[in-house]
Write an enzyme that holds these catalytic residues in place. Structure first.
Site, PDB file in Angstrom:
ATOM      1  N   GLY A  66       0.830  -1.197   0.000  1.00 42.85           N
ATOM      2  CA  GLY A  66       0.000   0.000   0.000  1.00 42.85           C
ATOM      3  C   GLY A  66       0.861   1.242   0.000  1.00 42.85           C
ATOM      4  O   GLY A  66       1.453   1.609  -1.011  1.00 42.85           O
ATOM      5  N   GLY A  67       0.972   1.900   1.158  1.00 43.36           N
ATOM      6  CA  GLY A  67       1.776   3.113   1.245  1.00 43.36           C
ATOM      7  C   GLY A  67       3.218   2.877   1.619  1.00 43.36           C
ATOM      8  O   GLY A  67       4.027   3.806   1.611  1.00 43.36           O
ATOM      9  N   ASP A 103      -0.852   9.375  11.922  1.00 45.58           N
ATOM     10  CA  ASP A 103       0.345  10.177  11.658  1.00 45.58           C
ATOM     11  C   ASP A 103       0.810  10.012  10.212  1.00 45.58           C
ATOM     12  O   ASP A 103       1.412  10.916   9.637  1.00 45.58           O
ATOM     13  CB  ASP A 103       1.484   9.758  12.594  1.00 45.58           C
ATOM     14  N   SER A 114      -0.052   6.534   3.873  1.00 45.73           N
ATOM     15  CA  SER A 114      -0.675   5.224   4.062  1.00 45.73           C
ATOM     16  C   SER A 114      -2.013   5.134   3.342  1.00 45.73           C
ATOM     17  O   SER A 114      -2.614   6.143   2.977  1.00 45.73           O
ATOM     18  CB  SER A 114      -0.850   4.929   5.554  1.00 45.73           C
ATOM     19  N   THR A 130      -3.762  -3.541   9.044  1.00 49.63           N
ATOM     20  CA  THR A 130      -3.025  -3.396  10.304  1.00 49.63           C
ATOM     21  C   THR A 130      -3.924  -3.073  11.487  1.00 49.63           C
ATOM     22  O   THR A 130      -3.435  -2.927  12.609  1.00 49.63           O
ATOM     23  CB  THR A 130      -1.965  -2.284  10.181  1.00 49.63           C
ATOM     24  N   GLY A 137      -1.425  -8.891   5.225  1.00 49.99           N
ATOM     25  CA  GLY A 137      -0.948  -9.451   3.963  1.00 49.99           C
ATOM     26  C   GLY A 137      -0.902 -10.954   3.902  1.00 49.99           C
ATOM     27  O   GLY A 137      -0.461 -11.536   2.903  1.00 49.99           O
ATOM     28  N   GLY A 168      -4.831 -12.355   1.672  1.00 52.97           N
ATOM     29  CA  GLY A 168      -5.318 -11.931   0.371  1.00 52.97           C
ATOM     30  C   GLY A 168      -5.056 -10.449   0.168  1.00 52.97           C
ATOM     31  O   GLY A 168      -4.291  -9.826   0.911  1.00 52.97           O
ATOM     32  N   ILE A 182      -6.861  -6.753  -0.122  1.00 53.76           N
ATOM     33  CA  ILE A 182      -8.044  -5.915   0.110  1.00 53.76           C
ATOM     34  C   ILE A 182      -8.160  -4.955  -1.070  1.00 53.76           C
ATOM     35  O   ILE A 182      -7.216  -4.221  -1.375  1.00 53.76           O
ATOM     36  CB  ILE A 182      -7.920  -5.145   1.432  1.00 53.76           C
ATOM     37  N   TYR A 238       2.742   6.153  23.426  1.00 54.44           N
ATOM     38  CA  TYR A 238       3.788   6.167  22.407  1.00 54.44           C
ATOM     39  C   TYR A 238       5.106   6.485  23.102  1.00 54.44           C
ATOM     40  O   TYR A 238       5.215   7.497  23.794  1.00 54.44           O
ATOM     41  CB  TYR A 238       3.516   7.283  21.402  1.00 54.44           C
TER      42      TYR A 238
END
Length: 596
Positions: free
Chosen positions: A163-164, A230, A235, A243, A296, A299, A301, A504
Site C-alpha cells: 500500500g503506502g 500520523d 498510508s 493493520t 498481507g 489476500g 483488500i 507512544y
C-alpha cells in the site's frame, strides 16, 4: 453516481523519497550558523529557522554533534538479480499493460521494505537488503487483482500486497527462506472513490487510496472520514484495514474497525465480501473481520465501504500545561470517565514539551514579551518545575455548541489537577507538528543517531508502571552496550479509552563509534517490548505485529486461537500464495517475558 472530480489526485509536486520518509520537497537543512530550517511549504514547520534544535539534541543525548563526520548513504544500492518465474512473468505481460509490470531494480528495491528504522530503512540506506522482490505489478481494477492471484496459483509464486509502504513492524520485510519468485502488488492505482451515498453517509472506496487523497476528495463535497493517523499523507485505506489502524481523532470518529462497514478482499479461494453495507448486522461470524489485522497473510483488500461525516461546523484547538505528567494523566482519567472527549487530546511529557519548544523559530519582539510573561506566571507564580511540567494538545470538532461545551468541561477538569490553559496557537502547532516530526528520524541519522517509536495499550492503573519500567530498561541497556552519551526516551499518551490509554514511546541514542548499531537497536527494541508487556502493556495498539513483534504472540493469544488462525489460512490459501509470513505465520525465537 461518483463525482468525477473525486478521481483527481493530489498535486504533481507530491514526489516521495524512494526509501526515506515523506516527500522530496521537505527536509531538515543545517544552515552555516548551525540553525536548522525545514524546506518547502508543506507543513506548519516549513520555513521555520530553528536556533535551539541542535543544541537540544546535544543536551538530551549528552553528545557533541560532528558536522564533518556525517553518516554516508550507499549511493549505488546493490540489488540482486530478479528470480523471475518465467511462466508467471510471460502470463502477466500478456494480460496486463506494459505500464503495470516492472522489473526495474529501483522499483524492486522501493517495494522491498517498509519504514521500520533498524531492520529496514537503516539497511537499505547504509547497507544492503538481503532479499528484494523480483517483480512489481500495478493492478488498476478488481479484475486485475483476481487475475494476478489466479496466475500466482497456477505458477506458484509468492504475492506481497503493498500500500503506502509505511509499515513500522517489518510487515514488508521479505522472508529469507522464500525460494519462489516474490511479486509485490502495488495497490496505489486503485485509488478512486467509487460512489457516495449522501443520504446514509457512506462511501465506496478503493483500497489503494492514500489518506491524503481520500480526505482531499471528500472535503471537496463536504465530508471527512475522520481517520487521521500520523501517516495520513502516505498510508492507504487497505493498509489501515490490514493493520487494524487507529487515527489521532479516534475519539470522535472511531478506529478503523468502527469506520469501515464492509470489506472486499480477494483470496486464492475467491472473493470475501458481504451483501449491502449495513449500520450493524448479526449474521454469525462476520467474514469482514478476517481482513482486519490480516497483515498481507490472507489476500488483497481491494475496496471497502466506509462511514463519512459532514465537515464539522466548528473546530477549535487548545492546549494545557500541567505541573507533572502524573497530574496530566489523572486529568485524562477523569476526562475519559465523563464520556465527553474532544476529537483528539494528547499528553506530552516534559522532554517532548521541551523538544517542541526547540522546534520553534526566533520569536518576534511581541512573542518574546508574551513568552516571558507566560514563563514568569508558570514558574514563579504557579511554581511549576521547568524540568517536570508537561503539556496536552487538544482538537475539538463538532457543532459550535459541542465545541463550547467540551472547552468548558476540559478547562474545569484541568483546573482540578493543576492544569493551566496554554492557548489555541500552541495547541494547533503541537497537533500539526506530528506530520513534520516523522522527517526528523532520517535527518538525525545523518549525525549517527538512531531512533524509533513504540506504541502500546495500557490499562489506567498500569500507565505509570509501564512508563517507569521502560525508562529503567532503556537506561540499563544503554549501559550494558556501553553506548555513547545517554539515551533519549520519552512517552506521550495519544488515545484514550474507557479502560486505558495508548502510550507512544520515542527512543533513540547516538551510534558514533558503535559497531552494528542497527543490530543493537533491534535487540534493545525487542527487550523493551518484552518489558512493556511484562509491566502490563499490550503487544501493539495499532501498528500491528508484522515480524518485529512475532515472538510475543504466544503471550497475546492462546494456542487454540493461534491454531484457528492457521487453519483459516490453510483453508483459504493452501499454497501459501500470500507468503509474507507475518504475525503467527512468522518463524519465532519465542523468548520468555521478563519476570519480577
Amino acid at each position: 453516481m461518483a463525482d468525477k472530480s473525486l478521481d483527481k489526485g493530489s498535486s504533481g509536486e507530491d514526489i516521495r523519497y524512494d526509501h526515506k520518509w515523506g516527500f522530496t520537497d521537505t527536509y531538515f537543512k543545517v544552515n552555516p550558523d548551525k540553525t536548522v530550517t525545514v524546506t518547502g511549504s508543506r507543513y506548519a514547520l516549513s520555513g521555520t529557522v530553528m536556533h535551539e534544535f541542535l543544541p537540544f539534541v546535544e543536551e538530551m543525548l549528552d553528545i557533541k554533534l560532528d558536522f564533518d563526520n556525517l553518516k554516508p548513504i550507499v549511493q549505488d544500492k546493490p540489488v540482486l538479480p530478479a528470480r523471475l518465474n518465467d511462466g508467471f512473468y510471460q502470463a502477466v505481460q500478456a494480460q496486463l499493460s506494459p505500464e503495470q509490470v516492472s522489473v526495474d531494480d529501483r522499483q524492486r528495491l522501493i517495494h522491498s521494505h517498509g519504514q521500520t528504522t533498524a531492520d529496514e530503512v537503516y539497511k537499505v540506506l547504509y547497507g544492503v537488503l538481503e532479499r528484494v522482490v523480483d517483480l512489481v505489478l500495478f493492478p488498476e481494477s478488481q479484475q486485475d487483482v483476481e487475475l494476478i492471484i489466479e496466475l500466482a496459483g497456477q505458477h506458484d509464486v509468492c504475492l506481497v500486497p503493498y500500500g503506502g509502504g509505511t509499515s513500522v513492524s517489518c510487515a514488508l520485510q521479505l522472508p529469507q527462506n522464500e525460494d519462489r519468485s516474490i511479486v509485490s502488488v502495488d495497490m496505489r492505482r486503485m485509488n478512486k472513490i467509487l460512489w457516495i451515498d449522501h443520504e446514509n453517509f457512506r462511501a465506496g472506496v478503493q483500497a489503494g487510496i492514500s489518506g491524503k487523497d481520500l480526505e482531499e476528495r471528500l472535503e471537496r463535497v463536504g465530508y471527512t472520514s475522520g481517520h487521521e493517523p500520523d501517516s495520513l499523507e502516505l498510508s492507504t485505506l487497505g493498509g489501515w484495514i490490514a493493520t487494524n489502524a487507529s487515527g489521532m481523532k479516534k475519539n470522535r470518529y472511531g478506529n478503523i474497525e468502527d469506520i469501515v462497514e464492509s470489506v472486499t478482499m480477494v483470496t486464492p479461494r475467491g472473493v470475501i465480501e458481504q451483501g449491502p453495507a449495513m449500520p450493524r448486522q448479526s449474521l454469525g461470524i462476520d467474514p469482514k473481520h478476517v481482513a482486519f489485522g490480516s497483515e498481507g497473510n490472507l489476500g488483497i483488500i481491494t475496496s471497502a465501504v466506509i462511514k463519512i461525516h459532514k465537515l464539522p461546523e466548528a473546530k477549535k484547538y487548545g492546549s494545557l500545561v500541567f505541573p507533572t505528567f502524573q497530574k496530566g494523566t489523572e486529568f485524562l482519567y477523569e476526562l475519559a470517565q465523563t464520556g465527553t472527549l474532544p476529537a483528539s487530546i494528547r499528553l506530552l511529557d516534559n522532554i517532548q514539551f521541551r523538544f517542541g519548544s526547540a522546534l520553534k523559530g526566533e520569536p518576534t519582539r511581541m512573542e518574546a514579551i508574551i513568552g516571558e510573561i507566560q514563563k514568569f506566571f508558570l514558574l514563579k507564580v504557579k511554581g511549576f518545575d521547568p524540568n517536570e511540567l508537561c503539556a496536552a494538545t487538544i482538537v475539538m470538532e463538532g457543532t459550535q455548541e459541542e465545541v463550547n461545551y467540551q472547552a468548558k468541561l476540559i478547562n474545569r477538569l484541568a483546573k482540578r489537577h493543576g492544569g493551566i490553559a496554554g492557548g489555541s496557537t500552541n495547541g494547533q502547532r503541537g497537533y500539526m507538528l506530528t506530520y513534520a516530526i516523522a522527517y526528523i528520524r532520517d535527518f538525525l541519522t545523518d549525525f549517527h543517531i538512531i531512533g524509533e517509536t513504540y506504541e502500546t495499550t495500557v490499562p489506567w492503573n498500569k500507565v505509570q508502571a509501564v512508563i517507569d519500567a521502560v525508562a529503567a530498561m532503556v537506561d540499563q541497556k544503554h549501559k550494558e552496550h556501553n553506548l555513547p552519551g545517554r539515551p533519549y526516551i520519552s512517552p506521550r499518551i495519544t488515545q484514550l479509552y474507557h479502560t486505558g490509554v495508548c502510550i507512544y514511546f520515542t527512543h533513540g541514542f547516538s551510534t558514533m563509534g558503535v559497531e552494528n548499531p542497527d543490530e543493537i537497536f533491534s535487540q534493545i527494541e525487542h527487550t523493551l517490548r518484552e518489558t512493556i508487556m511484562a509491566a502490563g502493556g499490550s503487544i501493539s495498539h495499532h501498528h500491528g505485529v508484522g515480524k518485529i513483534r512475532k515472538d510475543f504472540m504466544k503471550h497475546a493469544i492462546s494456542p487454540a486461537a493461534t491454531q484457528l488462525i492457521k487453519e483459516i489460512k490453510q483453508a483459504n490459501d493452501p499454497q501459501n500464495i500470500f507468503g509474507i509470513r507475518n504475525n503467527v505465520f512468522a518463524e519465532s525465537a519465542e523468548p520468555e517475558l521478563a519476570t519480577e
